[in-house]
Design an enzyme around this catalytic site. Structure first.
Site, mmCIF file in Angstrom:
data_model
loop_
_atom_site.group_PDB
_atom_site.id
_atom_site.type_symbol
_atom_site.label_atom_id
_atom_site.label_comp_id
_atom_site.label_asym_id
_atom_site.label_seq_id
_atom_site.Cartn_x
_atom_site.Cartn_y
_atom_site.Cartn_z
ATOM 1 N N LYS A 11 -3.814 7.258 -4.271
ATOM 2 C CA LYS A 11 -4.438 6.413 -5.303
ATOM 3 C C LYS A 11 -4.834 7.287 -6.506
ATOM 4 C CE LYS A 11 -5.936 3.348 -1.679
ATOM 5 N NZ LYS A 11 -6.579 2.105 -1.357
ATOM 6 N N HIS A 97 1.693 -2.732 -4.384
ATOM 7 C CA HIS A 97 0.424 -2.471 -3.704
ATOM 8 C C HIS A 97 -0.593 -3.526 -4.143
ATOM 9 C CE1 HIS A 97 -3.296 -0.569 -2.465
ATOM 10 N NE2 HIS A 97 -2.557 0.154 -1.619
ATOM 11 N N GLU A 169 0.214 -4.826 4.457
ATOM 12 C CA GLU A 169 -1.165 -4.391 4.259
ATOM 13 C C GLU A 169 -2.064 -5.603 4.025
ATOM 14 O OE1 GLU A 169 -1.363 -0.112 2.745
ATOM 15 O OE2 GLU A 169 -0.963 -1.337 1.003
ATOM 16 N N GLY A 175 -9.257 -0.231 2.537
ATOM 17 C CA GLY A 175 -10.450 0.456 2.044
ATOM 18 C C GLY A 175 -11.759 -0.173 2.498
ATOM 19 N N SER A 215 -7.092 0.624 6.392
ATOM 20 C CA SER A 215 -8.114 1.345 7.177
ATOM 21 C C SER A 215 -7.548 1.969 8.453
ATOM 22 C CB SER A 215 -9.309 0.437 7.485
ATOM 23 O OG SER A 215 -9.926 0.031 6.282
HETATM 24 C C1 PEP Z 1 -3.705 1.703 0.942
HETATM 25 O O1 PEP Z 1 -4.225 1.962 -0.126
HETATM 26 O O2 PEP Z 1 -2.505 1.447 0.966
HETATM 27 C C2 PEP Z 1 -4.523 1.719 2.147
HETATM 28 C C3 PEP Z 1 -3.999 1.306 3.270
HETATM 29 O O3 PEP Z 1 -5.824 2.170 2.020
HETATM 30 P P1 PEP Z 1 -6.849 2.476 3.203
HETATM 31 O O4 PEP Z 1 -6.107 3.237 4.260
HETATM 32 O O5 PEP Z 1 -7.933 3.273 2.570
HETATM 33 O O6 PEP Z 1 -7.328 1.146 3.708
#
Ligand code: PEP
Length: 252
Positions: A11, A97, A169, A175, A215
């Site tokens: 990020k 994303h 995701e 996050g 996460s």
């Molecule tokens: C991401 O940004 O693609 C992600 C999965 O973030 P996190 O692992 O922090 O949830």
């Protein structure tokens, strides 16, 4: 056998010196302790790409960007094209994303355009999809993911699908510390694979890597990755700590 992949999404973190130092330590780690079956990818901010590419070029870790422009070239101040990304030595790019969809209002049509530009520039695309919390609570998560894939991805030819990795995701898990249960992840990954099978046939569906993101950490990676349709992870927060990232790769 399908490729296993763990991709780190940095990020908007780390300045140039910090990022290159971190890329160097990840490179060194996986030279000394090979990642076995898993392909490791670092998706860095644009500023790190050229330097990280030099650092990673003789090692085992691949490089990707987190975005690219929706136009090929020209008067688009501040943008970075897919071809520019490719010219740094990067091989991958994240498209779609949830942070791009939410904060920069990138819709399915635009993401489809970016995906085609990326592929035509020779980049492999990690195409992200996933529902927000109220869509899951309303039982619409399958419909949402189906729309994202149909409109963002399914204009590709079967040959172009070889350049695609899908990352599921659930936005409510990114996050937040909340993680989809391994069964929730498996259920959606199987649904995605079935959609790809319906559209492109069994061979294409069987070889398509589908990553879980949200996460993911050392304490839950093994269980999530043990599911038959989960081929690895897209990792945000835990990709910023070498020990955690390495432990997630080792969970594969
Ligand atoms: C991401 O940004 O693609 C992600 C999965 O973030 P996190 O692992 O922090 O949830």
């Amino acid at each position: 056998m399908r490729k296993k992949i763990v991709a780190g999404n940095w990020k908007m973190n780390m300045d140039l010196a910090e990022g290159l130092k971190f890329a160097g330590s990840i490179d060194k780690y996986f030279k000394e302790k090979p990642s076995g079956k898993a392909l490791v990818i670092l998706c860095t901010p644009f500023i790190h790409l050229a330097g990280a590419s030099e650092i990673l070029k003789h090692g085992k870790v691949a490089l990707g960007a987190q975005n690219c422009a929706s136009e090929a070239s020209g008067a688009y101040t501040g943008e970075v094209s897919a071809w520019m990304v490719k010219s740094t030595g990067a091989e991958y790019v994240l498209i779609g994303h949830s942070e791009r969809r939410t904060f920069y209002h990138e819709d399915d049509k635009l993401l489809n355009k970016k995906t085609l530009l990326a592929i035509n520039s020779g980049l492999k695309v990690i195409f992200c999809c996933g529902e927000v919390l109220n869509e899951r609570e309303a039982g619409k998560h399958f419909l949402i993911v189906r729309r994202q894939l149909e409109e963002g991805l399914f204009s590709l030819s079967e040959e172009q699908m070889d350049m695609i990795v899908i990352a599921y995701e659930p936005v409510w898990a990114i996050g937040t510390g909340l993680t989809a249960t391994p069964d929730q992840a498996q259920e959606m990954h199987k649904y995605i694979r079935d959609l790809v099978k319906e559209k492109y046939g069994n061979d294409c569906a069987k070889k398509l890597p589908i990553l879980y993101g949200g996460s993911c950490k050392p304490s839950n990676a093994t269980e999530i990755f043990s599911k038959p349709d989960v081929d690895g992870g897209l990792i945000g927060g835990a990709a910023l700590k070498k020990e955690d990232f390495a432990a997630i790769v080792e969970a594969i």
